[in-house]
Design a protein around this motif. Structure first.
Motif, short mmCIF file in Angstrom:
data_model
loop_
_atom_site.label_atom_id
_atom_site.label_comp_id
_atom_site.label_asym_id
_atom_site.label_seq_id
_atom_site.Cartn_x
_atom_site.Cartn_y
_atom_site.Cartn_z
N VAL A 112 69.96 74.41 60.25
CA VAL A 112 69.05 75.31 60.96
C VAL A 112 69.59 75.59 62.35
N LEU A 113 70.06 74.50 62.99
CA LEU A 113 70.58 74.64 64.35
C LEU A 113 71.78 75.57 64.37
N GLY A 114 72.64 75.39 63.34
CA GLY A 114 73.81 76.26 63.24
C GLY A 114 73.41 77.72 63.18
N LEU A 144 61.94 72.58 62.67
CA LEU A 144 61.82 73.34 63.92
C LEU A 144 61.03 72.55 64.95
N LYS A 145 59.96 71.86 64.48
CA LYS A 145 59.16 71.08 65.42
C LYS A 145 59.99 69.98 66.04
N ALA A 146 60.79 69.32 65.16
CA ALA A 146 61.62 68.22 65.65
C ALA A 146 62.61 68.72 66.69
N LEU A 147 63.26 69.85 66.38
CA LEU A 147 64.27 70.37 67.30
C LEU A 147 63.64 70.80 68.62
N GLU A 148 62.44 71.39 68.52
CA GLU A 148 61.78 71.81 69.75
C GLU A 148 61.42 70.60 70.60
N GLY A 149 60.98 69.55 69.89
CA GLY A 149 60.63 68.32 70.60
C GLY A 149 61.82 67.76 71.35
N VAL A 152 66.04 71.15 72.15
CA VAL A 152 67.31 71.78 71.84
C VAL A 152 67.14 73.28 71.65
N ILE A 153 65.98 73.65 71.07
CA ILE A 153 65.74 75.08 70.87
C ILE A 153 64.41 75.44 71.53
N LYS A 154 64.19 76.73 71.70
CA LYS A 154 62.90 77.17 72.22
C LYS A 154 62.50 78.45 71.49
N SER A 155 61.20 78.76 71.54
CA SER A 155 60.76 80.00 70.93
C SER A 155 60.38 80.99 72.01
N VAL A 156 60.76 82.20 71.76
CA VAL A 156 60.49 83.28 72.72
C VAL A 156 59.75 84.37 71.98
N SER A 157 58.65 84.86 72.57
CA SER A 157 57.96 85.94 71.87
C SER A 157 58.56 87.28 72.26
N VAL A 166 60.89 84.41 68.03
CA VAL A 166 62.27 84.16 67.64
C VAL A 166 62.72 82.85 68.30
N TYR A 167 63.64 82.18 67.62
CA TYR A 167 64.14 80.91 68.12
C TYR A 167 65.55 81.07 68.63
N MET A 168 65.83 80.40 69.74
CA MET A 168 67.20 80.39 70.23
C MET A 168 67.44 79.09 70.96
N LEU A 169 68.73 78.84 71.31
CA LEU A 169 69.06 77.60 71.99
C LEU A 169 68.34 77.53 73.33
N PHE A 170 68.08 76.29 73.73
CA PHE A 170 67.21 76.07 74.88
C PHE A 170 67.75 76.67 76.16
N ASN A 171 69.05 76.52 76.34
CA ASN A 171 69.57 76.93 77.64
C ASN A 171 70.05 78.37 77.70
#
Lengths: 328, 522
Positions: A112-114, A144-149, A152-157, A166-171
């Motif tokens: 998923v991260l990839g 997704l919940k685990a990764l957000e916790g 590593v990733i974040k959701s942007v509306s 949509v999800y993308m890398l945190f930074n």
């Protein structure tokens, strides 16, 4: 990695590499050493190594061994494989940000991260992740919940569809198409900011025109040419005024100036700049050829119920309220 | 009163005829406006008036150049009458005509035109005679106005095509027909002797009686005046876009174009650079700045995006012409922009309207939102509002996906300029007719009150003139209540405003009508 087309390889769980026929090959190097040598080569050629390079470097090493080692490196997520667009040759290069820095990440999360990583700063929609990774809805949500916790990733509306996330890398900074660009804050269009900038630009252009009029004795041509301002100059002045918190690009200012063109107050023309190549857009204020339609100065011209007005019926000019209140 | 409902333009014509000629003539005009042609008998039954009244009304209308006649197709022994629509509308512009003539020539020409407008059709001697009488009364001098001066003024007017010969009546195949003169004959003034007229003036006669040129009849040339009014708008636009001096230059160039082509065409004939420069040199007293920077002024004019001048060739230093279709399209767009801005009250609606108009391809709401920098909600509401009022048109494009299930379609907006212009033009006509109707209504409803007020004012003036004591004046003042006075003031104020409405609205109508006219020319 310009010019290489990425090949989507489904990353399956790869077993431990088969024990090779002989761990020590012809020129006496062990597998580990060959792996180290390969990594060296990969560092040396950051753009990628092909089979040819490997052959020239270690001609005596068996092809099978090379393939095994490469597969091992790929499963460790240190190396990724690409296909060259022109020759369809296979290339291997070092992965710039290995995702396996996450400790204890299992394969699903990695997959998923990839996918999210690939989407870059445009982000990827939940549904798309599901299709591409063919995971079930529940598993995906968990991942997704685990990764957000782990942040590593974040959701942007997205600004186009308010409910779509949509999800993308945190930074990563979200792309302009998602956030809508400089004019959106919190997914809301900032009309006041646009109006303010609109006003400022118009005032600037008016001032320039006033100054230009002083040169009337030099002829109208001079007057006209000195009332032009280029978009770069306007951008500079407005940025100096520090009205907005973020940096205004020339494109932003040009969109504002275009709104002035659409109001008929300003005229645009492109001239070629002497120094750099490419066109420079210049603007100046203009008067409309007809000041204002005379019918808008009377109640009938702006009447909202004009279509219903007539000789019979409730709305007649005889007892029109708008005429009664016409004060001007 | 018949209950015919007329279109906005026809309603305007009816209101004007009603106002200037009275109810009887108005009724006949109303009937003819709603039907294209009418025979005498038709009109009589349609309006319900007596034959005598109808005949007199028709005579007035024909004499005023508002109605023309021709033989009926089926039965050549019967006459068909029809309204000349344009002339009926031009009743609105008479005040502007007088002002224009005064501006260009002087007061004696103004009087000539005034008399000719009042009479309708008249011979030259008749017009000169009446004008001289009128001037005498105004000046109140012992010295009598010399009719030769007026004769020269008359010739000047004819030379500039402001007055034109009426069509002659000829018997063609046993049928009297109205035939127009040849172009060159239309403006030739006959040789006249002013002596008999001077004699009549000295005798203080009121009618001219028999005179030599009673068969040669003149009327006002509405086309020429329209060109003049149009030129005012063009010159003003040039002055607004650049500056005053450019306006003067443009005025000179317009004159040259008029001399170059007598007929109305979409694109005028070209005049050369040298010709323009000569004209400016002759007019040098007007503005020295113009001569000094002549090239610059010309260049700024023809590079302007309104299209007031376009350079069509390079021979002789440059050939310049004007494409009226382009110029009036820009003017019409300017008018429409102004109407959109005022009617919808926000700059955003204007942005959306202009950008949809300026795009080469049809726009959808997303594009509107991005280019006009409005919020998506605004883009949606405003585009639908504009569509409802008829400023934007909608085109639905179906997405060619599957035929199963709901079919998605694109909603694309565009501006059909002639259609929008026609809509606004109708609104303008309605403006004019509403103003005239309201004015007439107000004056009739408040007639008693206004008459009382007029008497009251007269007596008050008298008292003041006789130096009556203050308390008497105050006592008399109180005989009309404050509420009444306020009402009268309000009515008069509205009436004054309404008087200006038709004249101002005429400017918009002129531009829009000319746009449609040049747009449909090949």
């Amino acid at each position: 990695m310009a010019g290489l087309a990425a090949v989507n390889i489904k990353k399956e769980k790869i077993d431990e590499p088969r024990p090779s026929v002989s761990t020590v090959n012809d020129d006496g190097r062990s597998e580990a050493e060959i792996e180290a040598r390969m990594l060296e080569l990969l560092h040396q050629f950051p753009k990628g190594i092909s089979n040819q390079i490997l052959d020239t470097d270690m001609p005596t090493v068996d092809k099978q061994i090379k393939v095994t080692i490469l597969n091992k490196l790929m499963s460790k997520e240190k190396v990724s494989m690409f296909k060259a667009a022109g020759t369809q040759e296979l290339f291997w290069c070092l992965k710039s940000h290995p995702t396996s820095r996450i400790k204890g990440a299992d394969n699903e999360e990695r997959v998923v991260l990839g996918l999210i990583e690939e989407a870059g700063n445009k982000g990827i929609w939940t549904k798309d992740i599901r299709i591409k990774s063919s995971l079930s809805q529940a598993t995906l949500n968990k991942v997704l919940k685990a990764l957000e916790g782990k942040k590593v990733i974040k959701s942007v509306s997205s600004v186009s569809a308010a409910k779509k996330k949509v999800y993308m890398l945190f930074n990563l900074q979200p792309d302009r198409s998602i956030t809508g660009g400089s004019w959106y804050s919190d997914n809301e269009f900032e009309s006041e900011l646009v109006d303010l900038l609109n006003h400022q630009c118009y005032r600037m252009l008016l001032q320039k025109a006033e100054v230009a009029k002083q040169k009337q004795n030099d002829g109208p041509f001079t007057v006209r040419n000195s009332s032009f301002l280029s978009s770069k100059e306007i951008c500079q002045v407005i940025s100096d005024l520090k009205i907005v918190k973020f940096n205004l690009t020339v494109e932003d200012i040009e969109t504002i100036l275009d709104t002035l063109v659409f109001e008929g107050k300003v005229e645009k023309s492109t001239t070629s700049d002497g120094n750099c190549d490419g066109q420079v857009k210049t603007y100046r204020t203009v008067e409309k050829p007809v000041s204002s339609a005379s019918i808008v100065r009377m109640p009938c011209g702006v009447c909202p119920v004009m279509k219903k007005c007539g000789n019979v019926g409730a709305i007649q000019p005889k007892d029109c309220n708008y005429y009664g209140e016409w004060d001007d | 009163m018949s209950s015919i409902v007329l279109s906005p333009f026809n309603q305007t014509c009816y209101q004007l005829i009603n106002k200037y000629f009275g109810e009887i003539v108005g009724e006949v005009a109303k009937f003819l406006l709603s039907r294209r042609y009418g025979t005498l008998f038709n009109i009589k039954t349609g309006t319900g008036m007596s034959l005598w009244d109808v005949k007199r009304a028709l005579a007035v209308l024909i004499h005023q150049n508002l109605v023309e006649f021709q033989a009926n197709e089926q039965n050549p022994n019967i006459v068909d009458y029809s309204i000349i629509y344009h002339n009926a509308y031009c009743l609105l512009r008479y005040a502007k005509y007088l002002y224009t003539i005064k501006r260009i020539f002087g007061s004696s020409e103004e009087v000539l035109i005034e008399i000719l407008l009042n009479i309708g059709q008249a011979s030259a001697s008749n017009v000169i005679f009446h004008s001289a009488n009128k001037l005498n009364k105004a000046i109140d001098d012992i010295k009598v106005i010399n009719p030769s001066d007026l004769y020269q003024s008359f010739q000047k007017l004819a030379a500039n095509n402001f007055i034109i010969r009426c069509p002659k009546i000829e018997i063609v195949e046993n049928m009297p027909k109205l035939l127009e003169f040849e172009e060159k004959d239309k403006f030739i003034v006959p040789q006249l002797e002013m002596e008999p007229i001077a004699k009549l003036l000295r005798e203080k006669a009121t009618q001219i009686g028999e005179h030599s040129d009673s068969e040669i009849i003149w009327r006002v040339n509405h086309q020429r005046f329209e060109v003049e009014l149009r030129n005012v708008i063009l010159v003003n636009a040039a002055a607004r876009r650049v500056d005053e001096t450019t306006g003067k230059l443009y005025h000179l160039i317009l004159k040259l174009w008029r001399e170059a082509n007598p007929t109305e065409a979409r694109v005028s004939n070209a005049v050369s650079y040298t010709l323009v420069k000569d004209a400016v040199r002759k007019n040098d007293g007007g503005s020295p700045m113009l001569m000094e920077h002549f090239d610059q002024y010309l260049r700024v004019l023809y590079e302007d995006s309104t299209g007031l001048i376009s350079r069509v060739g390079d021979s002789g230093g440059g050939q310049f012409a004007v494409n009226y279709a382009d110029v009036f399209e820009n003017f019409a767009c300017s008018i429409l922009d102004s109407v959109v801005l005022e009617r919808f009250g926000s700059k955003k609606a204007l942005r959306i309207f202009r950008l949809t108009r300026m795009q080469k391809f049809m726009t959808d709401q997303d594009q509107m939102q991005k280019l006009a920098m409005v919020s998506p909600k605004d883009a949606k509401t405003l585009s639908y509002k504009l569509m409802k009022e008829g400023f934007l048109q909608l085109h639905e494009q179906k997405k060619a996906t599957s035929n199963v299930g709901p079919v998605k379609s694109f909603n694309l907006f565009y501006v059909n300029l002639p259609e929008v212009v026609r809509g606004v033009l109708e609104t303008s006509y309605k403006c004019v007719s509403n103003a005239l109707e309201r004015q007439a209504h107000d004056l009739t409803v408040n007639k008693c009150l206004l008459e009382r007020h007029a008497d009251f004012e007269n007596i008050l003036e008298q008292l003041r003139g006789e130096d009556a004591p203050d308390n008497e004046i105050a006592e008399f003042s109180d005989s009309m209540t404050v509420a009444d006075k306020e009402l009268v003031a309000k009515v008069l104020k509205l009436c004054d405003r309404l008087k200006l409405v038709p004249i101002q609205a005429d400017e918009t109508i002129l531009i829009l009508e000319n746009y449609l006219k040049f747009h449909s020319m090949p």
